[in-house]
Enzyme design. Structure first.
Site, short mmCIF file in Angstrom:
data_model
loop_
_atom_site.label_atom_id
_atom_site.label_comp_id
_atom_site.label_asym_id
_atom_site.label_seq_id
_atom_site.Cartn_x
_atom_site.Cartn_y
_atom_site.Cartn_z
N ARG A 46 59.07 -82.88 -28.08
CA ARG A 46 59.44 -82.13 -29.30
C ARG A 46 58.38 -81.05 -29.58
O ARG A 46 58.70 -79.93 -29.92
CB ARG A 46 59.58 -83.07 -30.51
CG ARG A 46 59.77 -82.31 -31.82
CD ARG A 46 60.37 -83.09 -32.97
NE ARG A 46 60.02 -84.49 -33.01
CZ ARG A 46 58.81 -84.99 -33.34
NH1 ARG A 46 57.84 -84.17 -33.70
NH2 ARG A 46 58.59 -86.28 -33.30
N TYR A 98 75.37 -62.80 -42.59
CA TYR A 98 76.06 -63.80 -41.78
C TYR A 98 76.46 -64.98 -42.67
O TYR A 98 75.63 -65.50 -43.44
CB TYR A 98 75.14 -64.27 -40.65
CG TYR A 98 75.76 -65.36 -39.81
CD1 TYR A 98 76.82 -65.08 -38.95
CD2 TYR A 98 75.31 -66.68 -39.89
CE1 TYR A 98 77.40 -66.09 -38.20
CE2 TYR A 98 75.89 -67.68 -39.14
CZ TYR A 98 76.94 -67.38 -38.30
OH TYR A 98 77.53 -68.36 -37.56
N ASP A 170 66.87 -60.71 -38.77
CA ASP A 170 67.81 -61.38 -37.87
C ASP A 170 68.26 -60.32 -36.86
O ASP A 170 69.03 -59.42 -37.19
CB ASP A 170 68.99 -61.94 -38.67
CG ASP A 170 69.98 -62.70 -37.80
OD1 ASP A 170 70.07 -62.40 -36.60
OD2 ASP A 170 70.69 -63.58 -38.34
N LYS A 195 74.48 -65.84 -28.90
CA LYS A 195 75.28 -64.61 -28.80
C LYS A 195 74.87 -63.81 -27.56
O LYS A 195 75.03 -64.30 -26.46
CB LYS A 195 75.14 -63.82 -30.10
CG LYS A 195 75.29 -64.68 -31.38
CD LYS A 195 76.68 -65.25 -31.54
CE LYS A 195 76.79 -66.31 -32.64
NZ LYS A 195 76.26 -65.95 -33.94
#
Ligand SMILES: *Cc1c(COP(=O)(O)O)cnc(C)c1O
Length: 386
Positions: A46, A98, A170, A195
């Site tokens: 992690r 978004y 973003d 994306k």
């Protein structure tokens, strides 16, 4: 080295033991310690994991960042960044946001006492009016989606810096290949790597890029503590996708401008929103701060009744959510991506029942125009007969 070369070579020199050109997928979550007080650099996956580390290093390099962090999705990247804030903190955010980010802010972070105000981030005066004692950061998307509004990153970042606010961008739609907000003064960049960076509609991932030692340390702490990290197999898939980013973005841009120009001349279409067309209000800023255009844009039909039959008659282009993959997708934002945004806000920004968003893939331009043209013709015919 130029960015095309750095992209193609991601991970290719990271495994000197074998010389593997593609960095392997290390599934191990645990790592042997040579002895007490010693570590190979990896303790528990992690915190740090070999395949993810190679991706993070490459991503930071592309964006000229001090730190790179790979997350399990774009929303995980945003959640991690929002954990920088707490009770009483306030954010100034792009209006045409978004849908998932809006939902996170309004339905979840609001419960922790974090508030947000939505504004056209080109309007510094309006932003000035929104400032409160607890304001900590500005979050911008440029271009926004679906209306492709452009914000001058340098202008907002210098305004925010003077106020002592962080600037978060973003950068999903343009990727570091076309736009590098940290070079323009931003402090944090986030991506939905699902994306364009992944590019093949087959991996869900997010990235955070940070500038400055202190901020990088803080984000590293949050990334490990919250644990929304990217797995090794997905890290590999993302790197594999990123190797062809330059080629893909060039074709996405070419195709999207061609289709946008074709739609602009179509009598059934009212308006086309593409920052690569000179009539777009953000054209000049976009040209200055980015080296090219993204592959998505939106258009508004004249008659709302055409929308349903257009979606039904498409054969090549898929009616689907998401964007940025090699396959062309057409989205109906009012009922899909933006359904969680209240109708008043949607109306204010222009996401109405005549608006369609096109994520233009890398197929041949003639096939895309033929498919869209046939679907529009069939829709108009149905309306005439009704
Ligand atoms: C898709 C998207 C997100 C969310 O990313 P996921 O990978 O779907 O979690 C955030 N911002 C923008 C601009 C997006 O397009």
């Amino acid at each position: 080295m130029n960015i095309e070369s750095r992209l193609a070579q991601i991970g290719s020199q990271e495994d000197p033991n074998t010389g593997a050109v593609n960095f392997p997928v290390y599934h191990s979550t645990a790592f042997r310690h040579p002895r007490l007080g010693q570590s190979t650099g990896f303790d528990y996956s992690r915190t740090k994991s070999p395949t993810r580390s190679v991706l993070e290093k490459a991503a930071a390099d592309l964006e000229n960042a001090d730190g790179g962090f790979a997350c399990s999705s774009g929303m995980a990247a945003l959640t991690t960044i929002f954990a920088l804030f707490g009770q009483g903190d306030h954010l100034i955010v792009s209006l045409d946001l978004y849908g998932g980010t809006y939902r996170l802010l309004e339905q979840i972070l609001s419960r922790y006492g974090i508030t947000a105000s939505y504004v056209d981030t080109n309007d510094i005066e309006a932003m000035e009016e929104l400032c409160q004692g607890g304001t900590k950061a500005v979050l911008i998307e440029t271009p926004t989606n679906p209306l492709m509004m452009i914000t001058d990153i340098e202008k907002v970042a210098s305004w925010a810096k003077a106020k002592g606010y962080l600037t978060i961008v973003d950068n999903t739609l343009l990727t570091p290949f076309l736009q590098r907000p940290l070079d323009l003064g931003a402090d944090i960049v986030i991506h939905s790597a699902t994306k364009y960076l992944g590019g093949h509609n087959d991996v869900l991932a997010g990235l955070i890029m940070t500038k400055g030692e202190e901020l990088t340390k803080q984000v590293a702490f949050l990334h490990n503590s919250l644990g929304a990290v990217l797995g090794p197999q997905d890290s590999y898939l993302l790197m594999r996708g990123m190797k062809t980013l330059a080629l893909r973005m060039e074709r996405h841009e070419y195709n999207s401008i061609k289709v946008a120009e074709w739609l602009k001349a179509h009598p059934a279409v009212e308006e086309v929103y593409h920052p690569g067309l000179p009539h777009h209000p953000g054209y000049e800023i976009q040209k200055r701060q980015a080296s090219g255009n993204t592959g998505i844009f939106s258009f508004r039909m004249k008659d709302a009744r055409t929308v349903e039959p257009i979606l039904r008659h498409l054969k090549l282009i898929a009616f689907a959510e998401s964007l940025g993959g090699v396959e062309s997708l057409l989205t109906y934002p009012a009922v899909q991506t933006h359904a969680d945004i209240p109708i008043e806000i949607r109306k204010k920004v222009g996401v109405d029942d005549r608006l369609l968003r096109f994520s233009v893939g890398i197929e041949h331009i003639e096939d895309l125009i033929a498919d869209l043209g046939a679907a529009i013709d069939a829709a108009l015919q149905e309306i005439k007969e009704a």
